[in-house]
Design an enzyme around this catalytic site. Structure first.
Site, PDB file in Angstrom:
ATOM      1  CG  HIS A 190      -2.157  -0.948   0.753  1.00 54.26           C
ATOM      2  ND1 HIS A 190      -2.212  -2.253   1.193  1.00 54.26           N
ATOM      3  CD2 HIS A 190      -3.195  -0.790  -0.101  1.00 54.26           C
ATOM      4  CE1 HIS A 190      -3.264  -2.838   0.646  1.00 54.26           C
ATOM      5  NE2 HIS A 190      -3.878  -1.983  -0.136  1.00 54.26           N
ATOM      6  NE  ARG A 297      -6.168   0.449  -2.990  1.00 51.79           N
ATOM      7  CZ  ARG A 297      -5.603   0.551  -4.196  1.00 51.79           C
ATOM      8  NH1 ARG A 297      -5.527   1.721  -4.794  1.00 51.79           N
ATOM      9  NH2 ARG A 297      -5.105  -0.508  -4.798  1.00 51.79           N
ATOM     10  NE  ARG A 333     -11.167  -1.564  -1.834  1.00 48.01           N
ATOM     11  CZ  ARG A 333      -9.879  -1.861  -2.058  1.00 48.01           C
ATOM     12  NH1 ARG A 333      -9.562  -2.758  -2.967  1.00 48.01           N
ATOM     13  NH2 ARG A 333      -8.929  -1.250  -1.403  1.00 48.01           N
ATOM     14  CG  ASN A 455      -2.717  -4.550  -6.474  1.00 52.69           C
ATOM     15  OD1 ASN A 455      -2.234  -4.662  -7.576  1.00 52.69           O
ATOM     16  ND2 ASN A 455      -3.216  -3.418  -6.016  1.00 52.69           N
ATOM     17  CG  ASP A 456      -5.373  -8.444  -2.116  1.00 55.13           C
ATOM     18  OD1 ASP A 456      -4.307  -8.622  -1.512  1.00 55.13           O
ATOM     19  OD2 ASP A 456      -6.192  -7.562  -1.797  1.00 55.13           O
ATOM     20  NE  ARG A 466      -0.963  -5.969  -1.935  1.00 52.85           N
ATOM     21  CZ  ARG A 466      -2.166  -5.427  -2.078  1.00 52.85           C
ATOM     22  NH1 ARG A 466      -3.250  -6.173  -2.027  1.00 52.85           N
ATOM     23  NH2 ARG A 466      -2.311  -4.142  -2.295  1.00 52.85           N
TER      24      ARG A 466
HETATM   25  C1  PEP Z   1      -6.150  -5.314  -5.448  1.00 54.46           C
HETATM   26  O1  PEP Z   1      -6.070  -6.197  -4.576  1.00 54.46           O
HETATM   27  O2  PEP Z   1      -5.727  -5.455  -6.605  1.00 54.46           O
HETATM   28  C2  PEP Z   1      -6.739  -4.016  -5.123  1.00 54.46           C
HETATM   29  C3  PEP Z   1      -6.981  -3.129  -6.054  1.00 54.46           C
HETATM   30  O3  PEP Z   1      -7.005  -3.749  -3.817  1.00 54.46           O
HETATM   31  P1  PEP Z   1      -5.885  -3.357  -2.743  1.00 54.46           P
HETATM   32  O4  PEP Z   1      -4.594  -3.099  -3.494  1.00 54.46           O
HETATM   33  O5  PEP Z   1      -6.385  -2.166  -2.034  1.00 54.46           O
HETATM   34  O6  PEP Z   1      -5.809  -4.574  -1.892  1.00 54.46           O
HETATM   35 MG    MG Z   2      -7.161  -6.027  -2.704  1.00 51.55          MG
END
Ligand code: PEP
Ligand code: MG
Length: 576
Positions: A190, A297, A333, A455-456, A466
């Site tokens: 993040h 977010r 979200r 990302n997740d 990650r």
């Molecule tokens: C993701 O997981 O790709 C996403 C956009 O959410 P975050 O990065 O806030 O977990």
């Molecule tokens: Mg995510």
């Protein structure tokens, strides 16, 4: 002598200035034999100074219009600092055990913190964070130490730290923070995402940078290539000055894409949106000509606050973003807290794997009062623009149905109260859990859209954290497993008339973009700093060529094979 250290390029751009080293201040709170009289003096002095500091905070909160809520929190801190029973207990402990003030304060405050945490009332439980805060303030005074206030930095620096939490990153001032370099973290942590949305160059995962560099030393930071140079030579400085000029030139060239639609060479439109963390970020998305907000977010609102944000506070923020986007879509979200995103007013359970634990929609479905407040604020705000609601971390059909059912319940409450909201509000879900990606076909029946959170999705599919630079080699957006899941989501959506976007960082990856276009993605949501570059890339592509490429890469066995194909494709496109 200069020294180059390689890390992970997390936010592009070049920075060059002196270092501000942020070190976590460690306090020694062990018990020591001491002269009681001296320690009581130290303790009383700490109370006096803490009271002065807090009083100053209250007046600056009022002066800077930070709102009554913030001022009320500091008022509570003042009461804690002046609390006669706590004071008396610390003094008695010092006297009876002839111990040091730091130890006595630690012991007594821990007792009070445990007491508050055991109360069966969310509001009272959260007060324990205030006691922690005040006692840390007094401990720092006793130890004669000071912590760096990142929001108060007023000269140009590159921040070097072990890590920066999302809430620390949220208060960074771009005018003075030219870059940051940390020991841990990767492209999708993040801190990296925040750096990109603020447009601050960053290199993460440097492992020992806090030991390698000293406060005030000069540092060059290259956020694209992912390295830093400590104490650079004159040639290195000149070389990077030239790179900076080139970077500026590219930015100038990209400006021609600013107020254009995102069209392929053969005139097919794709929605190019921006990711934001708070309504102020809309400015950068608009400046870059973003066509929508593909991911707001909302958890950053919670992290920037000292207590659960009220329905009205949230409503104002959501409304602000909608008004600023002037009728363009804003996907908000719902709260995605947990994992590395924590709150100083809420105690998460101790967990072995917080990223696999009590977070996001799981927490909201369990703590319905928190969910209700947010859904009410979102629905009310939906009257001010094109707001879409998106649920994070959905893993099963049941979870999605439960969330939708609760949304219907909140809508019914508003109906009874005769409060207006958009009855046709779009509702979608993040696709970031492999289990959901596999059953996209079943989930598609219940939503208006999917947004792929790579990302997740990548970390869960590859079982590679990650944030962990040592397993970064497994974190491959172009791995056939990821491409197969992404393709399955898009095709399942199409079957049910559900549009699919992507808001994870992969959406801005120039190796992924042609493949995604070829698979038929409808929207890409990227950080503001990547909008123009992505639009320029899309303008060079044709649907037929990208479709052929997508079909080819889906046959590949390794990410390296895919990369080779896409590199050759991109080279051909650029020379056309
Ligand atoms: C993701 O997981 O790709 C996403 C956009 O959410 P975050 O990065 O806030 O977990
Ligand atoms: Mg995510």
């Amino acid at each position: 002598m200069s020294k180059l250290i390689k890390g992970i390029g997390a936010s592009e751009g070049i920075a060059f200035t002196k270092v501000l080293l942020i070190e976590e201040v460690e306090l020694d709170l062990t018990k020591k034999k001491s002269v009681a009289e001296d320690e009581i003096k130290l303790f009383n002095n700490a109370i006096e100074k803490a009271v002065k500091q807090i009083t100053k905070l209250i007046s600056s909160a009022i002066k800077n219009n930070l709102g009554e809520e913030k001022a009320a929190i500091f008022e509570a801190h003042l009461q804690i600092a002046n609390d006669p029973s706590m004071t008396q207990e610390v003094i008695t402990l010092i006297k009876t055990e002839n111990c040091n003030a730091g130890y006595a304060l630690d012991k007594v405050s821990k007792k009070y913190i445990a007491m508050f945490e055991a109360i069966d009332d969310a509001y009272m439980r959260e007060r324990s964070a205030d006691i922690k805060d005040v006692s840390r303030r007094m401990q720092m005074i006793i130890a004669n130490k000071a912590e760096v206030d990142l929001s108060a930095i007023s000269e140009k620096v590159i921040i070097v730290a072990e890590d920066l939490t999302p809430s620390q990153t949220a208060v960074l001032n771009k005018k003075y923070i030219l870059g940051f370099a940390t020991n841990i973290g990767g492209r999708t942590s993040h801190a990296a995402i925040m750096a990109r949305s603020l447009g601050i160059p960053a290199v993460l995962g440097l492992k020992t940078i806090t030991k390698d560099v000293r406060n005030g030393e000069i540092l060059i930071l290259n956020g694209q290539k992912g390295y830093v140079i400590i104490n650079p030579t004159t040639e290195e400085i000149n070389e990077h000055k030239t790179l900076l000029v080139e970077e500026e030139k590219t930015k100038e060239l990209l400006k021609k894409f600013k107020n254009k639609k995102t069209l392929t060479k053969d005139n097919v439109h794709f929605e190019l949106a921006g990711n934001i963390g708070n309504p102020k970020d809309v400015v950068a998305v608009n400046e870059a000509g973003g066509e929508a907000v593909g991911l707001f977010r909302s958890e950053f609102l919670y992290m920037e606050s000292d207590q659960w944000p009220t329905e009205d506070t949230q409503y104002e923020s959501y409304k602000e973003s909608l008004v600023a986007m002037k009728g363009k879509r804003v996907i908000i979200r719902t709260l995605d807290i947990g994992g590395d995103k924590t709150l100083n007013y809420f105690k998460f359970p101790e967990e072995m794997n917080p990223f696999l634990g009590y977070r996001a929609i799981r927490l909201c479905l369990d703590r319905k009062e928190i969910f209700r407040t947010q859904l009410r604020a979102l629905l009310r705000a939906s009257m001010h623009g094109q707001l879409s609601i998106m649920f994070p971390l959905i893993a099963t059909v049941k979870e999605l149905k439960d969330a939708l059912k609760f949304l219907d319940k909140v809508k019914a409450e508003l109906d009874t109260e005769k409060i207006a909201y958009n009855k046709n509000i779009e509702v979608g879900m993040m696709m970031e859990v492999p289990a959901a990606a596999v059953i996209a076909d079943k989930l598609a029946k219940y939503v208006d859209f999917f947004s792929i959170g790579t990302n997740d999705l990548i970390q869960y599919t590859m079982a590679a954290d990650r944030m962990n630079e040592t397993v970064a080699y497994l974190y491959e957006p172009l791995n056939p497993s990821i491409l197969t899941l992404v393709n399955n989501i898009i095709q399942s959506g199409k079957k049910h008339n559900v549009w699919t976007g992507m808001c994870g960082e992969m959406a801005a990856d120039h190796l992924a973009v042609p493949v995604l276009i070829g698979m038929g993605i409808h929207e890409l949501s990227v950080s503001a700093s990547s909008i123009l570059r992505t639009r320029a890339q899309i303008s060079q592509l044709t649907i037929k060529d990208t479709q052929e490429l997508a079909a080819q890469v889906l046959e590949c066995e390794t990410a390296q094979e895919v990369e080779k194909l896409v590199l050759a494709f991109n080279k051909k496109v650029e020379t056309c």
